[in-house]
Write a protein that holds these residues in place. Structure first.
Motif, PDB file in Angstrom:
ATOM      1  N   ILE A  11      51.022   9.987   9.683  1.00 42.53           N
ATOM      2  CA  ILE A  11      50.320  11.060   9.431  1.00 42.53           C
ATOM      3  C   ILE A  11      51.143  12.363   9.228  1.00 42.53           C
ATOM      4  O   ILE A  11      52.299  12.559  10.047  1.00 42.53           O
ATOM      5  CB  ILE A  11      49.400  11.134  10.720  1.00 42.53           C
ATOM      6  CG1 ILE A  11      49.023   9.873  11.294  1.00 42.53           C
ATOM      7  CG2 ILE A  11      48.531  11.993  11.002  1.00 42.53           C
ATOM      8  CD1 ILE A  11      48.110   9.134  10.398  1.00 42.53           C
ATOM      9  N   CYS A  12      50.800  13.412   8.796  1.00 46.34           N
ATOM     10  CA  CYS A  12      51.304  14.689   8.587  1.00 46.34           C
ATOM     11  C   CYS A  12      50.396  15.965   8.831  1.00 46.34           C
ATOM     12  O   CYS A  12      49.362  15.791   8.701  1.00 46.34           O
ATOM     13  CB  CYS A  12      51.619  14.585   7.002  1.00 46.34           C
ATOM     14  SG  CYS A  12      52.455  16.293   6.625  1.00 46.34           S
ATOM     15  N   PHE A  13      51.111  16.815   9.513  1.00 41.89           N
ATOM     16  CA  PHE A  13      50.317  17.937   9.965  1.00 41.89           C
ATOM     17  C   PHE A  13      51.165  19.183   9.150  1.00 41.89           C
ATOM     18  O   PHE A  13      52.467  19.305   9.543  1.00 41.89           O
ATOM     19  CB  PHE A  13      50.345  18.201  11.254  1.00 41.89           C
ATOM     20  CG  PHE A  13      49.172  17.580  12.137  1.00 41.89           C
ATOM     21  CD1 PHE A  13      47.981  18.242  12.097  1.00 41.89           C
ATOM     22  CD2 PHE A  13      49.535  16.422  12.481  1.00 41.89           C
ATOM     23  CE1 PHE A  13      46.969  17.210  12.840  1.00 41.89           C
ATOM     24  CE2 PHE A  13      48.583  15.435  13.122  1.00 41.89           C
ATOM     25  CZ  PHE A  13      47.130  15.977  13.298  1.00 41.89           C
TER      26      PHE A  13
ATOM     27  N   ARG B  86      44.552  11.696  19.559  1.00 38.99           N
ATOM     28  CA  ARG B  86      44.186  11.062  18.412  1.00 38.99           C
ATOM     29  C   ARG B  86      45.153   9.972  17.996  1.00 38.99           C
ATOM     30  O   ARG B  86      44.740   8.973  17.368  1.00 38.99           O
ATOM     31  CB  ARG B  86      43.624  11.903  17.166  1.00 38.99           C
ATOM     32  CG  ARG B  86      42.936  11.191  16.133  1.00 38.99           C
ATOM     33  CD  ARG B  86      42.476  12.205  14.940  1.00 38.99           C
ATOM     34  NE  ARG B  86      41.962  11.584  13.839  1.00 38.99           N
ATOM     35  CZ  ARG B  86      40.741  10.894  13.566  1.00 38.99           C
ATOM     36  NH1 ARG B  86      39.889  11.232  14.696  1.00 38.99           N
ATOM     37  NH2 ARG B  86      40.488  10.422  12.683  1.00 38.99           N
ATOM     38  N   TYR B  87      46.261  10.591  18.098  1.00 44.27           N
ATOM     39  CA  TYR B  87      47.359   9.626  17.306  1.00 44.27           C
ATOM     40  C   TYR B  87      48.341   9.274  18.332  1.00 44.27           C
ATOM     41  O   TYR B  87      49.724   9.068  18.284  1.00 44.27           O
ATOM     42  CB  TYR B  87      48.016  10.169  16.401  1.00 44.27           C
ATOM     43  CG  TYR B  87      47.265  10.810  15.226  1.00 44.27           C
ATOM     44  CD1 TYR B  87      46.625   9.738  14.192  1.00 44.27           C
ATOM     45  CD2 TYR B  87      46.832  12.156  14.928  1.00 44.27           C
ATOM     46  CE1 TYR B  87      45.651  10.225  13.306  1.00 44.27           C
ATOM     47  CE2 TYR B  87      45.994  12.649  13.890  1.00 44.27           C
ATOM     48  CZ  TYR B  87      45.430  11.528  13.033  1.00 44.27           C
ATOM     49  OH  TYR B  87      44.523  12.129  12.104  1.00 44.27           O
ATOM     50  N   ALA B  88      48.137   9.154  19.549  1.00 47.06           N
ATOM     51  CA  ALA B  88      48.828   8.952  20.647  1.00 47.06           C
ATOM     52  C   ALA B  88      49.833   7.483  20.608  1.00 47.06           C
ATOM     53  O   ALA B  88      50.796   7.581  21.138  1.00 47.06           O
ATOM     54  CB  ALA B  88      48.151   9.056  22.069  1.00 47.06           C
TER      55      ALA B  88
ATOM     56  N   GLU C 289      52.842   6.909  13.086  1.00 42.97           N
ATOM     57  CA  GLU C 289      54.058   7.938  13.091  1.00 42.97           C
ATOM     58  C   GLU C 289      53.653   9.211  12.393  1.00 42.97           C
ATOM     59  O   GLU C 289      53.139   9.297  11.343  1.00 42.97           O
ATOM     60  CB  GLU C 289      55.007   7.126  12.098  1.00 42.97           C
ATOM     61  CG  GLU C 289      56.321   7.591  11.830  1.00 42.97           C
ATOM     62  CD  GLU C 289      57.405   6.983  11.068  1.00 42.97           C
ATOM     63  OE1 GLU C 289      57.547   7.493   9.765  1.00 42.97           O
ATOM     64  OE2 GLU C 289      57.807   5.936  11.214  1.00 42.97           O
ATOM     65  N   VAL C 290      53.906  10.154  13.115  1.00 40.14           N
ATOM     66  CA  VAL C 290      53.486  11.347  12.969  1.00 40.14           C
ATOM     67  C   VAL C 290      54.644  12.539  12.624  1.00 40.14           C
ATOM     68  O   VAL C 290      55.933  12.364  13.246  1.00 40.14           O
ATOM     69  CB  VAL C 290      52.769  12.225  14.210  1.00 40.14           C
ATOM     70  CG1 VAL C 290      52.233  13.705  13.862  1.00 40.14           C
ATOM     71  CG2 VAL C 290      51.432  11.349  14.592  1.00 40.14           C
ATOM     72  N   GLU C 291      54.605  13.220  11.444  1.00 39.89           N
ATOM     73  CA  GLU C 291      55.448  14.364  11.182  1.00 39.89           C
ATOM     74  C   GLU C 291      54.772  15.498  11.029  1.00 39.89           C
ATOM     75  O   GLU C 291      53.690  15.814  10.555  1.00 39.89           O
ATOM     76  CB  GLU C 291      56.110  13.711   9.770  1.00 39.89           C
ATOM     77  CG  GLU C 291      57.197  14.800   9.265  1.00 39.89           C
ATOM     78  CD  GLU C 291      58.072  14.356   8.133  1.00 39.89           C
ATOM     79  OE1 GLU C 291      58.658  15.159   7.652  1.00 39.89           O
ATOM     80  OE2 GLU C 291      58.027  12.925   8.086  1.00 39.89           O
ATOM     81  N   LEU C 292      55.573  16.617  11.786  1.00 42.68           N
ATOM     82  CA  LEU C 292      54.954  18.016  11.590  1.00 42.68           C
ATOM     83  C   LEU C 292      55.854  18.493  10.494  1.00 42.68           C
ATOM     84  O   LEU C 292      57.201  18.576  10.326  1.00 42.68           O
ATOM     85  CB  LEU C 292      55.246  18.677  12.850  1.00 42.68           C
ATOM     86  CG  LEU C 292      54.216  18.434  13.883  1.00 42.68           C
ATOM     87  CD1 LEU C 292      55.083  19.136  15.344  1.00 42.68           C
ATOM     88  CD2 LEU C 292      53.047  19.070  13.469  1.00 42.68           C
TER      89      LEU C 292
END
Length: 353
Positions: free
Chosen positions: A5-7, A25-27, A33-36
């Motif tokens: 996931i990207c923000f 939402r993505y806890a 796997e989140v990337e800012l």
């Protein structure tokens, strides 16, 4: 395999909403796997403060370059952008449609099957349909497309200028994330998901860590008046008169003015006419300050910083106060209050604890 996931973040408000999504939402780190990606520019002070992003369970990177539609990207800038384009994401979440770098990224990832989500930024979702035709906006949209092509990136919609004043006009958007979907006119019939950020203990604690909150920033928190200014290209005289009336009505109450990062010097000079006012110049989002208040008045002309409710306080919009209101921008569109907890007043006397 984890979903990536990207923000794509431009402002502190974007970062705040991204953090909320990561937390609620993505806890599950086993699934996501989140990337800012923080986009900064030397022309703005946004996202320049000392942030503790290491406290978040995500990757992060910074894009540091200026955009000038009169020149092509430098080799270094293009290398930064291409590095992002070489990444793989399941979902790409963004906040600003009028940004050529965002458009390049969206066009690229959409072809790779990435889900494209537009997250709320300001009042535009709720007032765009009331805005008058803007030749400058249309011309800028055309220039952006030409600039994208000049830099060697594909354009998927040469006629985007036709609908560029509307919200959600970019091709390829799969979902909209809004706090008040009932107040939005869904002209493209895009799937809308509701976001409901609240000042829970866990959310506030994460924000405090990321923005490095210090209690000394807000010494009084009970029964105060907390006003947020906005960069509306006015001289600040309307705000000063409103605050003077409130000062006369509640002489014993401390009034805080939370400066927007883009506050003009003209307004700062105007505030000097006021007595016993505390001015907060911190770049920490106003929402975090609001979360710390109790039995207080929170007000602004029409700031979206007030979209998250603090039930112990009363919230007021003053855009509908006609007396001495010389803010020309308010004549260009009809401001809409999409919330239930914010009260729109047409006279200052209606503002009460």
């Amino acid at each position: 395999m984890k979903e990536k996931i990207c923000f794509f973040v431009h402002t502190e408000y974007h970062l705040l909403l991204s953090i909320h999504a990561m937390q609620y939402r993505y806890a599950d780190t086993n699934l996501y796997e989140v990337e800012l990606i923080l986009k900064r520019t030397t022309k703005s002070s946004r996202l320049k403060q000392d942030l503790d992003l290491n406290s978040l369970l995500c990757k992060f990177r910074v894009l540091d370059f200026d955009l000038n539609l009169k020149r092509k990207l430098s080799n270094e800038e293009k290398q930064q952008l291409d590095t992002v384009l070489n990444l793989d994401f399941s979902e790409f979440n963004f906040f600003q449609e009028q940004d050529p770098i965002t458009i390049i990224i969206i066009n690229h990832f959409k072809k790779k099957g990435t889900k494209i989500n537009l997250y709320q930024d300001g009042l535009k979702p709720y007032i765009a349909h009331t805005m008058s035709f803007s030749p400058a906006l249309l011309l800028n949209n055309i220039k952006q497309n030409l600039w994208i092509r000049k830099n060697g990136y594909p354009i998927t919609d040469y006629f985007s200028f036709v609908n560029c004043k509307n919200y959600g006009f970019l091709k390829g958007i799969d979902q909209l994330f809004l706090t008040f979907p009932k107040a939005y006119i869904n002209w493209k019939r895009i799937l809308i998901l509701t976001i409901t950020p609240e000042f829970t203990d866990s959310f506030v604690q994460v924000l405090k860590k990321v923005f490095k909150w210090e209690d000394a920033l807000l010494e009084e928190r009970n029964r105060v008046i907390f006003f947020m200014n906005q960069p509306m290209h006015d001289d600040g005289s309307f705000e000063v008169k409103v605050l003077q009336q409130l000062q006369n009505k509640y002489p014993e109450v401390t009034i805080y003015i939370k400066n927007h990062p883009l506050t003009s010097q003209v307004k700062l000079i105007a505030y000097k006419k006021l007595n016993n006012i505390e001015i907060i110049n911190s770049k920490i989002p106003a929402e975090l300050f609001i979360s710390q208040l109790d039995n207080s008045i929170v007000l602004s002309v029409c700031s979206t910083s007030m979209f998250i409710n603090n039930p112990s306080c009363k919230f007021y919009y003053i855009f509908d106060v006609a007396t001495d209101n010389n803010i020309e921008r308010l004549k260009k569109y009809k401001v809409i209050n999409p919330s239930d907890h914010i009260i729109t007043v047409n006279q200052v006397d209606a503002i009460e604890f």
